[in-house]
Design a protein around this motif. Structure first.
Motif, PDB file in Angstrom:
ATOM      1  N   LEU A 174      91.637  23.967 -63.182  1.00  0.00           N
ATOM      2  CA  LEU A 174      92.933  24.423 -63.662  1.00  0.00           C
ATOM      3  C   LEU A 174      93.426  25.626 -62.852  1.00  0.00           C
ATOM      4  O   LEU A 174      94.608  25.700 -62.487  1.00  0.00           O
ATOM      5  N   LEU A 175      92.535  26.549 -62.556  1.00  0.00           N
ATOM      6  CA  LEU A 175      92.909  27.718 -61.752  1.00  0.00           C
ATOM      7  C   LEU A 175      93.333  27.308 -60.348  1.00  0.00           C
ATOM      8  O   LEU A 175      94.299  27.847 -59.793  1.00  0.00           O
ATOM      9  N   ASP A 176      92.637  26.327 -59.785  1.00  0.00           N
ATOM     10  CA  ASP A 176      92.945  25.872 -58.429  1.00  0.00           C
ATOM     11  C   ASP A 176      94.322  25.216 -58.331  1.00  0.00           C
ATOM     12  O   ASP A 176      94.947  25.224 -57.262  1.00  0.00           O
ATOM     13  N   ILE A 177      94.798  24.615 -59.438  1.00  0.00           N
ATOM     14  CA  ILE A 177      96.116  23.965 -59.395  1.00  0.00           C
ATOM     15  C   ILE A 177      97.212  24.900 -59.920  1.00  0.00           C
ATOM     16  O   ILE A 177      98.328  24.460 -60.190  1.00  0.00           O
ATOM     17  N   GLY A 178      96.866  26.188 -60.054  1.00  0.00           N
ATOM     18  CA  GLY A 178      97.866  27.177 -60.402  1.00  0.00           C
ATOM     19  C   GLY A 178      98.013  27.492 -61.870  1.00  0.00           C
ATOM     20  O   GLY A 178      98.904  28.266 -62.259  1.00  0.00           O
ATOM     21  N   ARG A 179      97.159  26.917 -62.711  1.00  0.00           N
ATOM     22  CA  ARG A 179      97.204  27.234 -64.147  1.00  0.00           C
ATOM     23  C   ARG A 179      96.273  28.420 -64.389  1.00  0.00           C
ATOM     24  O   ARG A 179      95.059  28.272 -64.428  1.00  0.00           O
ATOM     25  N   ARG A 180      96.861  29.577 -64.552  1.00  0.00           N
ATOM     26  CA  ARG A 180      96.056  30.797 -64.616  1.00  0.00           C
ATOM     27  C   ARG A 180      96.034  31.413 -66.016  1.00  0.00           C
ATOM     28  O   ARG A 180      95.446  32.474 -66.232  1.00  0.00           O
ATOM     29  N   LYS A 181      96.671  30.760 -66.961  1.00  0.00           N
ATOM     30  CA  LYS A 181      96.696  31.248 -68.351  1.00  0.00           C
ATOM     31  C   LYS A 181      96.099  30.154 -69.242  1.00  0.00           C
ATOM     32  O   LYS A 181      96.820  29.342 -69.812  1.00  0.00           O
ATOM     33  N   ILE A 182      94.789  30.145 -69.316  1.00  0.00           N
ATOM     34  CA  ILE A 182      94.063  29.019 -69.918  1.00  0.00           C
ATOM     35  C   ILE A 182      93.516  29.389 -71.295  1.00  0.00           C
ATOM     36  O   ILE A 182      92.725  30.326 -71.434  1.00  0.00           O
ATOM     37  N   ALA A 183      93.929  28.633 -72.302  1.00  0.00           N
ATOM     38  CA  ALA A 183      93.362  28.786 -73.644  1.00  0.00           C
ATOM     39  C   ALA A 183      92.170  27.852 -73.786  1.00  0.00           C
ATOM     40  O   ALA A 183      92.042  26.864 -73.046  1.00  0.00           O
ATOM     41  N   ILE A 184      91.292  28.164 -74.720  1.00  0.00           N
ATOM     42  CA  ILE A 184      90.137  27.304 -74.957  1.00  0.00           C
ATOM     43  C   ILE A 184      89.956  27.116 -76.462  1.00  0.00           C
ATOM     44  O   ILE A 184      89.971  28.087 -77.229  1.00  0.00           O
ATOM     45  N   PHE A 185      89.857  25.866 -76.885  1.00  0.00           N
ATOM     46  CA  PHE A 185      89.661  25.532 -78.293  1.00  0.00           C
ATOM     47  C   PHE A 185      88.189  25.204 -78.513  1.00  0.00           C
ATOM     48  O   PHE A 185      87.664  24.241 -77.936  1.00  0.00           O
ATOM     49  N   CYS A 186      87.533  26.008 -79.356  1.00  0.00           N
ATOM     50  CA  CYS A 186      86.098  25.864 -79.614  1.00  0.00           C
ATOM     51  C   CYS A 186      85.857  25.353 -81.029  1.00  0.00           C
ATOM     52  O   CYS A 186      86.692  25.533 -81.919  1.00  0.00           O
ATOM     53  N   GLY A 187      84.690  24.762 -81.248  1.00  0.00           N
ATOM     54  CA  GLY A 187      84.293  24.365 -82.589  1.00  0.00           C
ATOM     55  C   GLY A 187      83.636  25.540 -83.294  1.00  0.00           C
ATOM     56  O   GLY A 187      82.743  26.184 -82.746  1.00  0.00           O
ATOM     57  N   ALA A 188      84.099  25.840 -84.498  1.00  0.00           N
ATOM     58  CA  ALA A 188      83.517  26.944 -85.261  1.00  0.00           C
ATOM     59  C   ALA A 188      82.099  26.570 -85.704  1.00  0.00           C
ATOM     60  O   ALA A 188      81.884  25.503 -86.265  1.00  0.00           O
ATOM     61  N   ARG A 189      81.142  27.446 -85.422  1.00  0.00           N
ATOM     62  CA  ARG A 189      79.738  27.251 -85.801  1.00  0.00           C
ATOM     63  C   ARG A 189      79.208  25.897 -85.325  1.00  0.00           C
ATOM     64  O   ARG A 189      78.619  25.126 -86.081  1.00  0.00           O
ATOM     65  N   GLN A 190      79.439  25.612 -84.053  1.00  0.00           N
ATOM     66  CA  GLN A 190      78.887  24.428 -83.396  1.00  0.00           C
ATOM     67  C   GLN A 190      77.889  24.877 -82.349  1.00  0.00           C
ATOM     68  O   GLN A 190      78.131  25.842 -81.616  1.00  0.00           O
ATOM     69  N   GLY A 191      76.765  24.164 -82.262  1.00  0.00           N
ATOM     70  CA  GLY A 191      75.697  24.569 -81.355  1.00  0.00           C
ATOM     71  C   GLY A 191      76.032  24.494 -79.881  1.00  0.00           C
ATOM     72  O   GLY A 191      75.286  24.990 -79.048  1.00  0.00           O
ATOM     73  N   ILE A 192      77.148  23.861 -79.535  1.00  0.00           N
ATOM     74  CA  ILE A 192      77.539  23.743 -78.128  1.00  0.00           C
ATOM     75  C   ILE A 192      78.496  24.849 -77.692  1.00  0.00           C
ATOM     76  O   ILE A 192      78.716  25.059 -76.506  1.00  0.00           O
ATOM     77  N   THR A 193      79.083  25.549 -78.652  1.00  0.00           N
ATOM     78  CA  THR A 193      80.190  26.459 -78.355  1.00  0.00           C
ATOM     79  C   THR A 193      79.799  27.609 -77.439  1.00  0.00           C
ATOM     80  O   THR A 193      80.503  27.915 -76.471  1.00  0.00           O
ATOM     81  N   THR A 194      78.677  28.257 -77.723  1.00  0.00           N
ATOM     82  CA  THR A 194      78.306  29.469 -76.978  1.00  0.00           C
ATOM     83  C   THR A 194      78.204  29.206 -75.479  1.00  0.00           C
ATOM     84  O   THR A 194      78.775  29.938 -74.662  1.00  0.00           O
ATOM     85  N   LYS A 195      77.464  28.165 -75.100  1.00  0.00           N
ATOM     86  CA  LYS A 195      77.266  27.864 -73.685  1.00  0.00           C
ATOM     87  C   LYS A 195      78.568  27.429 -73.017  1.00  0.00           C
ATOM     88  O   LYS A 195      78.858  27.811 -71.874  1.00  0.00           O
ATOM     89  N   ARG A 196      79.344  26.610 -73.702  1.00  0.00           N
ATOM     90  CA  ARG A 196      80.584  26.120 -73.088  1.00  0.00           C
ATOM     91  C   ARG A 196      81.606  27.245 -72.933  1.00  0.00           C
ATOM     92  O   ARG A 196      82.351  27.289 -71.951  1.00  0.00           O
ATOM     93  N   LEU A 197      81.627  28.157 -73.876  1.00  0.00           N
ATOM     94  CA  LEU A 197      82.517  29.304 -73.755  1.00  0.00           C
ATOM     95  C   LEU A 197      82.080  30.217 -72.608  1.00  0.00           C
ATOM     96  O   LEU A 197      82.912  30.793 -71.909  1.00  0.00           O
TER      97      LEU A 197
END
Length: 341
Positions: A174-197
């Motif tokens: 996304l940064l490479d194609i010029g999108r520099r304001k990136i939001a991220i939607f995470c799962g609350a209390r999900q075991g995958i969230t910490t690493k992916r964030l």
């Protein structure tokens, strides 16, 4: 129609019950020709072993328990397919229980697996701390392998993906194609969230772009209605910011695949206003409008390796000498119109 038994198989094949039993259990005492003859004949006549009798004799049921947080999408179905394929190869059956992202249901599922006397358990925990004390207690008597959500403090084999790398690569695209304001939607209390964030944050740091705290949002994933309500609320709030984002990353299948529907409902153009990419293993990405850019996980391999590692552990007499592996498989990015227009 009379039920096929060991005795009836032995009579039909003109063999002893002992020989048939050993052949069905792949004993080294029986020749490969005889084993193949018996196994093919048993399959043809729909022979089903008496699990209770076998358990009383050997202490084994040849069953593997699978406990996972949800069974709502292709991701879970693909993992289970891999597990069933590997289990069949090892002559094991699989029992599956869905905890629905609920810790009390997870506790009940784990206890139920013990009540069913499964030989081993494949566990995808809800989050890093869910029922960890119970899991540690179970591990003392029953082998456990952790899959998918592997950020879990249990000393055993773990099989998942390079979570932070997947999010890092998506953010970098996304940064490479010029999108520099990136939001991220995470799962609350999900075991995958910490690493992916962490991959999201690392990509920003490497590109020397400050992380905007308002762009990091958490969604309730316990039900589809709650998830959709949260995502709609978050999208509206983001677009009301003085500096709204121009892209969104979803860290879980359900978040990513339903996000396009929320944006369509709010009449937000993708990718013109918001580019979208995220973890998703659905084969319907080309049918979505627009087609969805995804971070894809090797689900079948996760399932197969998890079973193989569990069987390997169950066959060890001295498990205290096992060197536990934390297996992380690479993800891949598939770019489509939701990011590149």
């Amino acid at each position: 129609m009379a039920k096929t038994t060991l005795k009836s198989l032995a009579q039909a094949l003109n063999m002893s019950v002992s020989t048939v039993s050993k052949a069905l259990n792949d004993s080294h005492e029986i020749s490969e020709v005889t084993k193949r003859t018996v196994q093919e004949f048993a399959k043809k006549h729909n022979y089903q072993p008496n699990v209770l009798a076998k358990f009383l004799k050997t202490g084994k049921t040849n069953t593997i328990g699978v406990v996972l947080p949800k069974m709502t999408g292709p991701f879970e179905a693909q993992i289970i397919a891999g597990m069933q394929k590997a289990a069949a190869t090892h002559h094991y059956r699989i029992i599956i229980m869905n905890t629905m992202e609920n810790e009390e249901l997870e506790k009940q599922a784990l206890q139920s697996m013990l009540d069913k006397s499964v030989d081993g358990i494949l566990l995808c925990p809800i989050h890093e701390e869910s029922n960890i004390d119970l899991a540690k207690q179970i591990l003392k008597t029953t082998p456990v392998v952790i899959f998918d959500r592997t950020h879990y403090p249990l000393d055993t084999h773990k099989v998942g993906v390079l979570n932070s790398e997947g999010t890092y690569n998506a953010c970098k695209h996304l940064l490479d194609i010029g999108r520099r304001k990136i939001a991220i939607f995470c799962g609350a209390r999900q075991g995958i969230t910490t690493k992916r964030l962490s991959g999201y944050i690392e990509a920003h740091n490497d590109c020397q772009i400050p992380v905007t705290p308002e762009y990091i949002l958490y969604c309730n994933v316990k039900s589809l209605s709650d998830l959709q309500d949260d995502m709609e609320k978050h999208v509206k709030a983001l677009l009301q910011l003085s500096n709204p984002p121009d892209a969104i990353i979803g860290v879980a299948d359900t978040i990513t695949t339903h996000l396009l529907g929320i944006l369509a409902k709010l009449e937000i153009k993708v990718p013109e206003t918001l580019a979208v990419i995220g973890f998703a293993n659905t084969d319907l990405v080309l049918s979505l409008n627009p087609s969805l850019s995804t971070i894809r996980q090797p689900t079948t391999e996760i399932g197969e390796i998890s079973v193989n590692k569990l069987v390997e552990t169950m066959q060890k007499k001295n498990r205290s000498q096992i060197e536990w592996e934390d297996i992380k498989l690479p993800t891949s990015i598939q770019l489509r119109r939701s990011t590149i227009g």
